[in-house]
Design a protein around this motif. Structure first.
Motif, PDB file in Angstrom:
ATOM      1  N   LEU A  41       3.170 -12.061  18.216  1.00 16.47           N
ATOM      2  CA  LEU A  41       2.236 -12.110  19.341  1.00 16.47           C
ATOM      3  C   LEU A  41       0.954 -11.365  18.945  1.00 16.47           C
ATOM      4  N   THR A  42       0.650 -10.243  19.579  1.00 16.18           N
ATOM      5  CA  THR A  42      -0.651  -9.614  19.315  1.00 16.18           C
ATOM      6  C   THR A  42      -0.551  -8.147  18.930  1.00 16.18           C
ATOM      7  N   VAL A  43       0.613  -7.709  18.456  1.00 17.90           N
ATOM      8  CA  VAL A  43       0.727  -6.355  17.906  1.00 17.90           C
ATOM      9  C   VAL A  43       0.749  -6.493  16.388  1.00 17.90           C
ATOM     10  N   LEU A  44      -0.115  -5.724  15.691  1.00 14.21           N
ATOM     11  CA  LEU A  44       0.001  -5.719  14.242  1.00 14.21           C
ATOM     12  C   LEU A  44       0.208  -4.299  13.751  1.00 14.21           C
ATOM     13  N   THR A  45       0.920  -4.192  12.643  1.00 11.18           N
ATOM     14  CA  THR A  45       1.241  -2.875  12.092  1.00 11.18           C
ATOM     15  C   THR A  45       0.763  -2.817  10.648  1.00 11.18           C
ATOM     16  N   PHE A  46       0.354  -1.620  10.226  1.00  7.56           N
ATOM     17  CA  PHE A  46      -0.212  -1.490   8.886  1.00  7.56           C
ATOM     18  C   PHE A  46      -0.200  -0.021   8.489  1.00  7.56           C
ATOM     19  N   ARG A  47      -0.191   0.214   7.172  1.00  4.27           N
ATOM     20  CA  ARG A  47      -0.243   1.573   6.650  1.00  4.27           C
ATOM     21  C   ARG A  47      -0.995   1.567   5.335  1.00  4.27           C
ATOM     22  N   LEU A  48      -1.378   2.762   4.890  1.00  5.18           N
ATOM     23  CA  LEU A  48      -2.018   2.880   3.581  1.00  5.18           C
ATOM     24  C   LEU A  48      -0.936   2.715   2.529  1.00  5.18           C
ATOM     25  N   ARG A  49      -1.230   1.936   1.509  1.00  2.00           N
ATOM     26  CA  ARG A  49      -0.258   1.663   0.467  1.00  2.00           C
ATOM     27  C   ARG A  49       0.075   2.946  -0.320  1.00  2.00           C
ATOM     28  N   ASP A  50       1.363   3.207  -0.507  1.00  2.00           N
ATOM     29  CA  ASP A  50       1.836   4.325  -1.368  1.00  2.00           C
ATOM     30  C   ASP A  50       1.241   5.681  -0.992  1.00  2.00           C
ATOM     31  N   ARG A  51       1.136   5.961   0.278  1.00  2.00           N
ATOM     32  CA  ARG A  51       0.601   7.265   0.677  1.00  2.00           C
ATOM     33  C   ARG A  51       1.566   7.906   1.675  1.00  2.00           C
ATOM     34  N   PRO A  52       1.626   9.256   1.688  1.00  2.00           N
ATOM     35  CA  PRO A  52       2.563   9.948   2.592  1.00  2.00           C
ATOM     36  C   PRO A  52       2.122   9.863   4.059  1.00  2.00           C
ATOM     37  N   ASP A  53       3.063  10.234   4.944  1.00  2.00           N
ATOM     38  CA  ASP A  53       2.813  10.152   6.385  1.00  2.00           C
ATOM     39  C   ASP A  53       1.561  10.908   6.810  1.00  2.00           C
ATOM     40  N   ASP A  54       1.324  12.083   6.232  1.00  2.00           N
ATOM     41  CA  ASP A  54       0.160  12.883   6.635  1.00  2.00           C
ATOM     42  C   ASP A  54      -1.144  12.122   6.407  1.00  2.00           C
ATOM     43  N   ASP A  55      -1.196  11.372   5.318  1.00  2.00           N
ATOM     44  CA  ASP A  55      -2.398  10.575   5.045  1.00  2.00           C
ATOM     45  C   ASP A  55      -2.567   9.472   6.085  1.00  2.00           C
ATOM     46  N   GLN A  56      -1.448   8.910   6.511  1.00  2.00           N
ATOM     47  CA  GLN A  56      -1.505   7.851   7.522  1.00  2.00           C
ATOM     48  C   GLN A  56      -2.046   8.419   8.837  1.00  2.00           C
ATOM     49  N   ARG A  57      -1.529   9.590   9.189  1.00  2.00           N
ATOM     50  CA  ARG A  57      -1.948  10.218  10.445  1.00  2.00           C
ATOM     51  C   ARG A  57      -3.448  10.547  10.410  1.00  2.00           C
ATOM     52  N   ARG A  58      -3.904  11.076   9.261  1.00  2.00           N
ATOM     53  CA  ARG A  58      -5.327  11.417   9.150  1.00  2.00           C
ATOM     54  C   ARG A  58      -6.202  10.162   9.189  1.00  2.00           C
ATOM     55  N   TRP A  59      -5.684   9.097   8.622  1.00  2.00           N
ATOM     56  CA  TRP A  59      -6.412   7.813   8.657  1.00  2.00           C
ATOM     57  C   TRP A  59      -6.605   7.372  10.120  1.00  2.00           C
TER      58      TRP A  59
END
Ligand SMILES: *Cc1c(COP(=O)(O)O)cnc(C)c1O
Length: 468
Positions: free
Chosen positions: A394-412
């Motif tokens: 539907l209209t939810v998409l999910t994504f993360r930074l490739r090969d990076r730890p959770d803290d980097d994702q949160r800061r992103w």
């Protein structure tokens, strides 16, 4: 001046209404430029607002300003950049209908007290039952939200399948089923252990084969399997369960088949959504949230049930002081179909936007969101630094930074949100911190979704917004 302190004069009513309308029109005009979240100076405001009211009258102008200021310190859930959680929007015309209905202050617990407004609500509910291909025995009721609609559905299911004997009853939910289902099961009297969580398939759908196995084991152990819950669009990833397989399992096992369409149900109005939601028409109960998929202001959910008698059996109540109500109109008494007696009139806020804008405007808006989600998914997937989840149902998409730890994702996420142009949120997928974008507001269009994608790409390694 008016004769009673609680009753404004005609001139005062018009002046106050005009002032409120002017302020609201400016608010809506300003939404494209409004910051996506504003918490500046919220502490002094909160401590002021926690104070008691005065004995003496106040002045409308400054009080209206205070009200707007209080509403302003918030996530801008009405704006086009709101892509967090499950957006709704807040249709102006629904709010207007609500205002009119509120001043009339009709009682809709018994149809005889306001048949016109009950018919208005039932007209919308019958239309919805039709869109979901439910039989003539079906009925819908408007609630305050999806959680309360879910509670009513589970109470009806409990009565129908288990009667008074709840102790051995069990329910089957998916690993990604919304938390309101387990909460409703608790309130409806099921034991905590009665909520059986069926593992997900690798593509995050409730695994129907595992469910069948668990049901068989539970029966063999003396439990009474009662309810199977499918989700038509999970909150985390917008994933639709294999509804035909679940419907078939529920039929075979004599379970109540409940479908949670609080986020995804209204996509049924579109051609693609109709196809993807195949199987929902076999549900015994369906929950929808007009305050999500129909863009209404928060506070409106819907419960559709296949057999209206199941609601009557669960909720009918008789009281001597209701004996004078006119029973001649062929309309339901909500008092007999819901936990509520005194209730607001929830028809006008649905009816006015549908009749004023026309159903096609809603179909088209939802169709646009499906296109936007597919476009954003492709654009993010094209960036080598970004790893996207599967093609959205539907209209939810999910994504993360490739090969990076959770803290980097949160800061992103923080850097993207600090731009003030978008508000995104996060979840965990297979334990990993993952960003998500949900495109659902009627005010979100291609320009803002493209801007969101640009912001995310630019924020991969450093600013857009300040923090990190
Ligand atoms: C929002 C939501 C709910 C809960 O509905 P409320 O209106 O917030 O009470 C249930 N299920 C899903 C899938 C949802 O997205």
């Amino acid at each position: 001046m008016s004769s009673h302190p609680l009753e404004p004069s005609r001139a005062e009513m018009l002046a106050m209404t005009d002032a409120a309308a002017q302020a609201l029109a400016s608010f809506v005009d300003g939404l494209p430029e409004a910051r996506s979240a504003d918490a500046d100076g919220v502490e002094p405001l909160v401590s002021h607002l926690l104070g008691p009211p005065g004995e003496r009258p106040g002045e409308f102008g400054p009080l209206l300003e205070r009200l707007q200021e209080a509403a302003g310190k918030a996530y801008e859930a009405a704006g086009p950049g709101y892509l967090a959680y499950i957006p709704g929007g807040g249709l102006f015309t629904a709010a207007l209908a609500e205002f009119v209905a509120r001043v009339h202050n009709r009682y809709t617990g018994m149809a005889g007290a306001a048949p016109g407004l009950v018919a208005m609500e039932q007209g919308v509910m019958r239309w919805l039952c039709g869109e979901f291909d439910l039989p003539d025995t079906a009925i819908g009721v408007a609630t305050t939200g999806g959680s309360i609609a879910t509670l009513s559905a589970l109470v009806a299911a409990r009565e129908r399948i288990l009667g008074d004997d709840v102790a051995e009853g069990t329910l089957y939910v998916g690993a990604h089923t919304h938390a309101c289902v387990a909460k409703a099961a608790r309130i409806a009297g099921f034991r905590r252990a009665a909520v059986r969580v069926v593992p997900a398939t690798p593509d995050r759908r409730l695994d129907a084969e595992q469910a069948a196995r668990m049901i068989a084991e539970d029966r063999a152990a003396g439990s009474r399997p009662a309810v199977l819950v499918g989700t038509a669009g999970t909150t985390d990833t917008g994933t639709i369960d294999d509804l035909p397989a679940l419907a078939e399992l529920a039929r075979r096992e004599d379970l109540w088949f409940h479908v949670d369409g609080a986020y995804g149900g209204f996509f049924r109005l579109t051609e693609r959504g109709r196809r993807r939601l195949t199987g929902i028409e076999r549900a015994d109960s369906i929950v929808l949230d007009p305050h999500k998929g129909m863009f209404l202001p928060f506070g409106t959910g819907v419960l559709l049930v296949r057999d209206h008698a199941s609601l009557r059996d669960a909720f009918a109540a008789d009281a001597d002081y209701l004996q004078d109500f006119d029973e001649s109109v062929d309309l339901p008494d909500y008092n007999d179909l819901t936990p509520e007696l005194t209730r607001e009139s929830r028809g006008p806020r649905l009816w006015l936007p549908l009749h004023l804008h026309g159903v096609a405007a809603f179909r088209d808006a939802l169709d646009e969101k499906l296109d936007l989600a597919a476009e954003a998914h492709a654009a993010l997937a094209a960036d080598p630094h970004i790893e996207v989840g599967v093609q959205p149902d539907l209209t939810v998409l999910t994504f993360r930074l490739r090969d990076r730890p959770d803290d980097d994702q949160r800061r992103w996420l923080e850097r993207a949100n600090a731009t003030g142009r978008v508000l995104l949120s996060s979840t965990r997928i297979d334990g990993a911190y993952t960003l998500r974008m949900c495109i659902l507001s009627h005010r979100t269009h291609a320009d803002r979704v493209r801007e969101a994608v640009d912001i995310l790409r630019d924020a991969v390694n450093g600013p857009p917004g300040r923090p990190s």
